[in-house]
Each structure stands twice: as C-alpha cells, then as structure tokens.
Design an enzyme around this catalytic site. Sequence first.
Site, mmCIF file in Angstrom:
data_model
loop_
_atom_site.group_PDB
_atom_site.id
_atom_site.type_symbol
_atom_site.label_atom_id
_atom_site.label_comp_id
_atom_site.label_asym_id
_atom_site.label_seq_id
_atom_site.Cartn_x
_atom_site.Cartn_y
_atom_site.Cartn_z
ATOM 1 N N ASP A 193 35.643 -26.321 15.468
ATOM 2 C CA ASP A 193 34.815 -25.268 14.872
ATOM 3 C C ASP A 193 34.578 -24.215 15.942
ATOM 4 O O ASP A 193 34.014 -24.520 17.001
ATOM 5 C CB ASP A 193 33.488 -25.842 14.382
ATOM 6 C CG ASP A 193 32.598 -24.775 13.769
ATOM 7 O OD1 ASP A 193 32.907 -24.316 12.653
ATOM 8 O OD2 ASP A 193 31.603 -24.394 14.413
ATOM 9 N N GLU A 277 39.673 -23.691 11.209
ATOM 10 C CA GLU A 277 39.376 -22.863 10.036
ATOM 11 C C GLU A 277 40.327 -21.671 9.974
ATOM 12 O O GLU A 277 40.643 -21.071 11.001
ATOM 13 C CB GLU A 277 37.933 -22.357 10.106
ATOM 14 C CG GLU A 277 36.884 -23.446 10.095
ATOM 15 C CD GLU A 277 35.513 -22.898 10.461
ATOM 16 O OE1 GLU A 277 34.650 -22.833 9.586
ATOM 17 O OE2 GLU A 277 35.334 -22.528 11.636
ATOM 18 N N CYS A 344 27.450 -31.946 4.024
ATOM 19 C CA CYS A 344 27.123 -33.112 4.833
ATOM 20 C C CYS A 344 28.388 -33.929 5.078
ATOM 21 O O CYS A 344 29.098 -34.288 4.130
ATOM 22 C CB CYS A 344 26.072 -33.963 4.133
ATOM 23 S SG CYS A 344 25.658 -35.486 5.029
ATOM 24 N N CYS A 347 27.630 -37.729 3.292
ATOM 25 C CA CYS A 347 27.573 -37.957 1.839
ATOM 26 C C CYS A 347 28.264 -36.874 1.025
ATOM 27 O O CYS A 347 28.448 -37.031 -0.182
ATOM 28 C CB CYS A 347 26.120 -38.085 1.388
ATOM 29 S SG CYS A 347 25.168 -36.538 1.457
ATOM 30 N N CYS A 363 20.820 -33.128 6.364
ATOM 31 C CA CYS A 363 21.150 -33.202 4.941
ATOM 32 C C CYS A 363 19.880 -33.456 4.121
ATOM 33 O O CYS A 363 19.114 -34.387 4.414
ATOM 34 C CB CYS A 363 22.171 -34.318 4.706
ATOM 35 S SG CYS A 363 22.643 -34.501 2.975
ATOM 36 N N CYS A 366 20.747 -37.149 1.967
ATOM 37 C CA CYS A 366 20.781 -38.478 2.595
ATOM 38 C C CYS A 366 20.044 -38.530 3.928
ATOM 39 O O CYS A 366 19.919 -39.603 4.519
ATOM 40 C CB CYS A 366 22.223 -38.937 2.786
ATOM 41 S SG CYS A 366 23.133 -38.010 4.056
ATOM 42 N N ASP A 373 27.566 -27.679 14.448
ATOM 43 C CA ASP A 373 28.981 -27.398 14.692
ATOM 44 C C ASP A 373 29.818 -28.675 14.676
ATOM 45 O O ASP A 373 30.970 -28.664 14.224
ATOM 46 C CB ASP A 373 29.154 -26.676 16.037
ATOM 47 C CG ASP A 373 28.549 -25.285 16.023
ATOM 48 O OD1 ASP A 373 28.355 -24.750 14.916
ATOM 49 O OD2 ASP A 373 28.273 -24.732 17.106
#
Length: 394
Positions: A193, A277, A344, A347, A363, A366, A373
């Site tokens: 990232d 990305e 997340c 989950c 999150c 969860c 990052d």
Amino acid sequence: MRRSFKFLLRPTARQAAALAACVEDHRTLYNAALEHRRTAYARAGVSVRYGEQSAELKHIRADDADGQGRWSFSSQQATLRRLDKAFRAFFKRVGEGRAPGFPRFKGRGRFDTVEWPKDGDGCRWDSQPEHPTATYVRLQGVGHVRVHRHRAVKGRVKTIAVKREGSRWFVVLSCDDVPAEPLPATGAVAGIDVGVASLVTTSGGQHLSNPRHLAASAGRLAAAQRALARKERGSKRRRKAVARVAALHARVRRQRLDGAHKAALALVRAYDVIVHEDLRIANMTRSAAGTIEAPGRGVAAKSGLNRSILDAGWGVFLTILSYKAESAGRTLIAVDPAGTSRTCARCGHNAKENRVTQADFACTACGHAAHADVNAAVNIVRAGLALRQAAQAA
C-alpha cells in the site's frame, strides 16, 4: 527486454558549445515545422504531415549548410517525428473528449533533448574502442565526446539521445535484447500500500519511510524563488537565479529517483509476487479549485495533499518497480484500489466508519483493529492472488 542506460558526458568547452548549438538548431527546426503546420491549416485548410516536412529537409539543409546542415539528417527527422507525435496525441485527446492541449512552440529551456534513431547513423557509441581507459560517443557536428561510463552497457544499442540538465550533459542509450537477470526464488508474496506517511507498507507490516525530499528542500527553494522574483527579466542575474532554482529542483528529483530505486529493489529481492493498487495518480492529484461559478471546497487542504502525493513520487516508484520485477523474473499484479482501505481484512465488512484515523483501522462489525495501511495491504494481496488464480483457471 528493452532498457535505457544514462551516462554523464564530459565535453570540452568547444564540444559543450557545439552541443548547445545542436539543441538550439533542433529547437528552431521544431518551431518552424509547427509554424508551417499552423499556417497551412489556417490559410488553406491543409493538414501537413510528417512525410511532407521530412522531404523538405534536404532543401533546408542545402540552404543553411553552416546551420541546419551541420547536424545529422536522421536526428532532424527524429525531431520532426517528435512534433508529429505531439499532433497525434492532440487529435487523440480531441477524439476522446478530453482537454486537447494544442502543441506549443518550444522556448529556450523547454527543448533539451536531441535523439539519433540508429547507432551508426550520425552517431556512434563507443566510437574509440581501442582507448584503454575511456569511453567516447561520436556525434555528427560535435565530435568524439568523453563519457563517464559508470556501469556496463548490456544488449544492443538501438537509439542514442543527448540530454541537457542544467549545466550538465547526459547521453541516454536505448538498448534492445537486454538479458533478464532472474533472482533466486524466495516463495514470499506481499501486497503493498503506497502512502504519504510511509512510502510503502507491506501486508507483513513492514514500513518503508517516505523521505519527503521536496519538503526538506522547501526553505532553500522558497529563498531561491524569492531571489528570482526580484531579478529584472532578461538580465544576467535572472538567468543565474533561474539556474539556481532549476538546480534545486533537479536535486530533489535525483533524490526521489534514488529512493524509489532502493525501495523497489528491496521489494523485488524479498518477494516473488508483489501486488499493488492500480492507481490513477493524475486523477488523484487534480485541483479542487473548481470554476468561478462553482468554486471548489477544501482547496487549500487538497492542494497540500496533492503536493504530498507528488513529493512521495508514487508514479516514479511504481514504474521502477515494474521494470525491476520484469528483469528479476518476479510477478507484479495491479488490482482495483476501490474499498481496500475501508474493508476489514478479517471479516470483510466495508464501511467508511472503519477508518478511524489516517493510521488506525477498527472494524465496526467484528472489532478487528490494525494499522490502516497494513489492513489495506492485506486486502490488496488477497485481491491480487484471487486475480492470479482466476487467470490461471481461465
């Protein structure tokens, strides 16, 4: 593979003057060819093509034997092709409905490169191979110019270009058939990232720092630009002040390039598969100013973010990472960045509220907490591996 090799030239005073004259004459040729196209279309509605302008070169050189006639015919054709490429890009943007950006005349300081399309046609790399210690490149109209060759040239030299950067001259060789240099397999896979706080964060939790070279030089640049603003236009002192500002920007560019090379090399050595990305950096750094009728919001904040993104040099880093991975036999995968920073990694819950701060992820479904990052990098590597698996199945 095709690779470029860039070396510092060490011309004599006479050769440096000849190089400057060569660049200036090619700039004049470019501007004259652009004026020819503009005038022909404005007065007669005729579109002038590269072939017609190339055919006129013979007469131009004959009428100006001590000027344009001194230089390589093929290098002048390359300059005309450069203009033709600018027009083709212009018409392509028009067809796509984007801002067209009509080709412009090149002022002094806006045209610093001359290219010879073929080694041996008006130029010759390693023109004095019998010399025991030095390397030379021969350029028509300039002579045998000494080269500071700091590394070996691999492959077959295809094109040769001379580039001026401030007061220094460089030769750039574009080589075909450069052999790959595969690295030993590591069996490791990583998602990365890119960011502003850290240039790179891996899915394993490693952070590669962002040196912020432009911010570090901001004080000296501001002082140099203030000094430039006080100089009278056209004066010798103003030219020196312009050179000072350009030298500072060039130093920042070299620092950024060096850092990108080191970061990319560290990743390529450590991982067999790297997922990143697929960023649209030009879109991400657009101004928020808007128009007079509809002014933008948060213009100052967006301007600061844009400056930080460009200072980090994401585009430079990803370009270097791409060719280093290819040369080392590594796999590089680009994935859609949408949702990677809000989802997340445990989950799969996707919500804006998950991103508590720039650095913290928590999150809301969860309760999973992690560095934002690192969480994004985990999502990136999973998406990349899923893409690779789908491609292999297909």
